[in-house]
Scaffold this motif. Structure first.
Motif, mmCIF file in Angstrom:
data_model
loop_
_atom_site.group_PDB
_atom_site.id
_atom_site.type_symbol
_atom_site.label_atom_id
_atom_site.label_comp_id
_atom_site.label_asym_id
_atom_site.label_seq_id
_atom_site.Cartn_x
_atom_site.Cartn_y
_atom_site.Cartn_z
ATOM 1 N N THR A 193 0.829 -1.211 0.000
ATOM 2 C CA THR A 193 0.000 0.000 0.000
ATOM 3 C C THR A 193 0.859 1.256 0.000
ATOM 4 O O THR A 193 0.594 2.210 -0.746
ATOM 5 C CB THR A 193 -0.919 0.000 1.227
ATOM 6 O OG1 THR A 193 -1.700 -1.192 1.238
ATOM 7 C CG2 THR A 193 -1.845 1.202 1.206
ATOM 8 N N ASP A 194 1.889 1.272 0.828
ATOM 9 C CA ASP A 194 2.784 2.432 0.865
ATOM 10 C C ASP A 194 3.468 2.639 -0.476
ATOM 11 O O ASP A 194 3.638 3.775 -0.938
ATOM 12 C CB ASP A 194 3.828 2.232 1.963
ATOM 13 C CG ASP A 194 3.216 2.224 3.349
ATOM 14 O OD1 ASP A 194 2.074 2.715 3.489
ATOM 15 O OD2 ASP A 194 3.863 1.707 4.278
ATOM 16 N N ASN A 195 3.854 1.547 -1.085
ATOM 17 C CA ASN A 195 4.546 1.654 -2.361
ATOM 18 C C ASN A 195 3.657 2.212 -3.453
ATOM 19 O O ASN A 195 4.104 2.999 -4.302
ATOM 20 C CB ASN A 195 5.097 0.289 -2.764
ATOM 21 C CG ASN A 195 5.955 0.352 -4.009
ATOM 22 O OD1 ASN A 195 5.504 -0.007 -5.087
ATOM 23 N ND2 ASN A 195 7.179 0.826 -3.855
ATOM 24 N N ARG A 196 2.400 1.831 -3.435
ATOM 25 C CA ARG A 196 1.466 2.366 -4.424
ATOM 26 C C ARG A 196 1.265 3.865 -4.227
ATOM 27 O O ARG A 196 1.156 4.626 -5.201
ATOM 28 C CB ARG A 196 0.135 1.623 -4.332
ATOM 29 C CG ARG A 196 0.209 0.186 -4.847
ATOM 30 C CD ARG A 196 -1.099 -0.552 -4.640
ATOM 31 N NE ARG A 196 -1.008 -1.921 -5.168
ATOM 32 C CZ ARG A 196 -1.952 -2.844 -4.996
ATOM 33 N NH1 ARG A 196 -3.063 -2.550 -4.320
ATOM 34 N NH2 ARG A 196 -1.793 -4.055 -5.505
ATOM 35 N N ALA A 197 1.216 4.301 -2.973
ATOM 36 C CA ALA A 197 1.085 5.734 -2.698
ATOM 37 C C ALA A 197 2.319 6.492 -3.176
ATOM 38 O O ALA A 197 2.211 7.587 -3.750
ATOM 39 C CB ALA A 197 0.870 5.956 -1.204
ATOM 40 N N ILE A 198 3.482 5.903 -2.982
ATOM 41 C CA ILE A 198 4.725 6.532 -3.435
ATOM 42 C C ILE A 198 4.754 6.609 -4.967
ATOM 43 O O ILE A 198 5.175 7.623 -5.547
ATOM 44 C CB ILE A 198 5.939 5.744 -2.914
ATOM 45 C CG1 ILE A 198 6.055 5.941 -1.398
ATOM 46 C CG2 ILE A 198 7.226 6.178 -3.603
ATOM 47 C CD1 ILE A 198 7.099 5.067 -0.754
ATOM 48 N N ASN A 199 4.282 5.572 -5.627
ATOM 49 C CA ASN A 199 4.245 5.574 -7.091
ATOM 50 C C ASN A 199 3.304 6.661 -7.613
ATOM 51 O O ASN A 199 3.613 7.362 -8.589
ATOM 52 C CB ASN A 199 3.803 4.207 -7.593
ATOM 53 C CG ASN A 199 3.917 4.077 -9.096
ATOM 54 O OD1 ASN A 199 4.848 4.596 -9.704
ATOM 55 N ND2 ASN A 199 2.974 3.386 -9.711
ATOM 56 N N SER A 200 2.161 6.840 -6.951
ATOM 57 C CA SER A 200 1.222 7.888 -7.358
ATOM 58 C C SER A 200 1.832 9.269 -7.144
ATOM 59 O O SER A 200 1.651 10.178 -7.968
ATOM 60 C CB SER A 200 -0.078 7.759 -6.557
ATOM 61 O OG SER A 200 -0.716 6.524 -6.824
ATOM 62 N N ALA A 201 2.570 9.449 -6.034
ATOM 63 C CA ALA A 201 3.232 10.735 -5.785
ATOM 64 C C ALA A 201 4.283 11.016 -6.845
ATOM 65 O O ALA A 201 4.450 12.161 -7.298
ATOM 66 C CB ALA A 201 3.865 10.726 -4.390
ATOM 67 N N ALA A 202 4.990 9.972 -7.269
ATOM 68 C CA ALA A 202 5.995 10.141 -8.320
ATOM 69 C C ALA A 202 5.338 10.561 -9.627
ATOM 70 O O ALA A 202 5.863 11.432 -10.342
ATOM 71 C CB ALA A 202 6.773 8.850 -8.503
ATOM 72 N N GLN A 203 4.200 9.985 -9.949
ATOM 73 C CA GLN A 203 3.506 10.359 -11.181
ATOM 74 C C GLN A 203 2.999 11.795 -11.110
ATOM 75 O O GLN A 203 3.024 12.521 -12.108
ATOM 76 C CB GLN A 203 2.354 9.385 -11.420
ATOM 77 C CG GLN A 203 2.819 7.959 -11.715
ATOM 78 C CD GLN A 203 1.662 7.023 -12.014
ATOM 79 O OE1 GLN A 203 0.560 7.455 -12.302
ATOM 80 N NE2 GLN A 203 1.923 5.728 -11.950
ATOM 81 N N LEU A 204 2.545 12.205 -9.916
ATOM 82 C CA LEU A 204 2.110 13.595 -9.748
ATOM 83 C C LEU A 204 3.270 14.551 -9.951
ATOM 84 O O LEU A 204 3.141 15.574 -10.647
ATOM 85 C CB LEU A 204 1.508 13.774 -8.356
ATOM 86 C CG LEU A 204 1.088 15.204 -7.985
ATOM 87 C CD1 LEU A 204 -0.012 15.698 -8.923
ATOM 88 C CD2 LEU A 204 0.622 15.255 -6.525
#
Length: 258
Positions: free
Chosen positions: A131-142
């Protein structure tokens, strides 16, 4: 005046020919040709031909030729119906090159993400890592979305696609290398995914621009091209995860990695 002339003028040539004909006792009238032989009944014989005439071909040959022509026409129409997305041959070829390149990228992505979940959370109580990794991936895309526009506008589109995809591939390949050599930690994995997410979003934006440029003036074909492109990727989205899971299970059963 006559120094640079390679041939005498027309008047002079006519006079020379006339003198020659008088000397030979001949005239310049064209010779008479014999009438072609008749084929009987007052009809002229058919003209000679170096190639067979359509009417003279055997019935079996005509049937085979007609069948081949029809078959070729059917195959050609089927080919055009399926693969002729854009009317311009060059852009249509670029469209399919772009589509198959995206297919290859998608297959690689499905293989990565099907395996990385188990690497990141081998035990059920470690599910928060995913879950944390998915949030980090979304932040990177932003973060990437803010810088993607200027990057794509100022750098060659081809170079942007090549280097972002190459960089992301090397980052993703570093994960299993670190894992199987005992250097894998969750923090390092999050950093890798953040960097890979930035490159991924940049490549996606560049791909969208490339797709529009390939269409060129054929904007009327946008819906068809978009439908074909998404259909191909959807089929890959079904087959690639199944192939990835089957591959991972086979490798785990054979080598016992996990």
């Amino acid at each position: 005046q006559q120094l640079f002339l390679t041939h005498p003028d027309a008047t002079q040539r006519i006079e020379n020919l006339s003198d020659m004909s008088e000397a030979l006792g001949q005239d310049l009238e064209p010779p008479d040709y014999e009438e072609p032989p008749s084929g009987g009944g007052g009809k002229l014989a058919p003209p000679l031909a170096l190639a067979p005439q359509p009417g003279n071909a055997p019935a079996s040959s005509r049937g085979v030729s007609l069948a081949n022509a029809r078959q070729g026409g059917v195959l050609r129409r089927a080919w055009d119906r399926v693969f002729r997305v854009l009317p311009d041959e060059r852009r249509n070829r670029e469209f399919w090159k772009f589509t198959w390149s995206q297919v290859l990228i998608s297959v690689g992505g499905y293989f990565h993400y099907s395996a990385l979940t188990k690497l990141l959370a081998p035990q059920p109580q470690m599910a928060s890592n995913v879950t944390d990794n998915r949030a980090i991936n979304s932040a990177a895309q932003l973060a990437s979305s803010v810088a993607t526009g200027p990057t794509v506008d100022r750098v060659s589109l081809r170079k942007t696609l090549i280097w972002t995809l190459l960089g992301r591939s090397m980052l993703m390949m570093a994960v299993p290398v670190l894992f199987f050599n005992g250097y894998f930690v969750v923090a390092a994995f999050h950093i890798i995914i953040f960097a890979a997410g930035i490159l991924q979003t940049t490549s996606i934006t560049a791909g969208s621009v490339a797709f529009i440029r390939i269409l060129g003036p054929d904007e009327a074909y946008y819906n068809k091209a978009n439908a074909v492109f998404n259909t191909v990727l959807s089929v890959v989205g079904i087959a690639a995860p199944l192939a990835a899971v089957a591959f991972i299970l086979a490798m785990a059963a054979h080598f016992g990695f996990l």
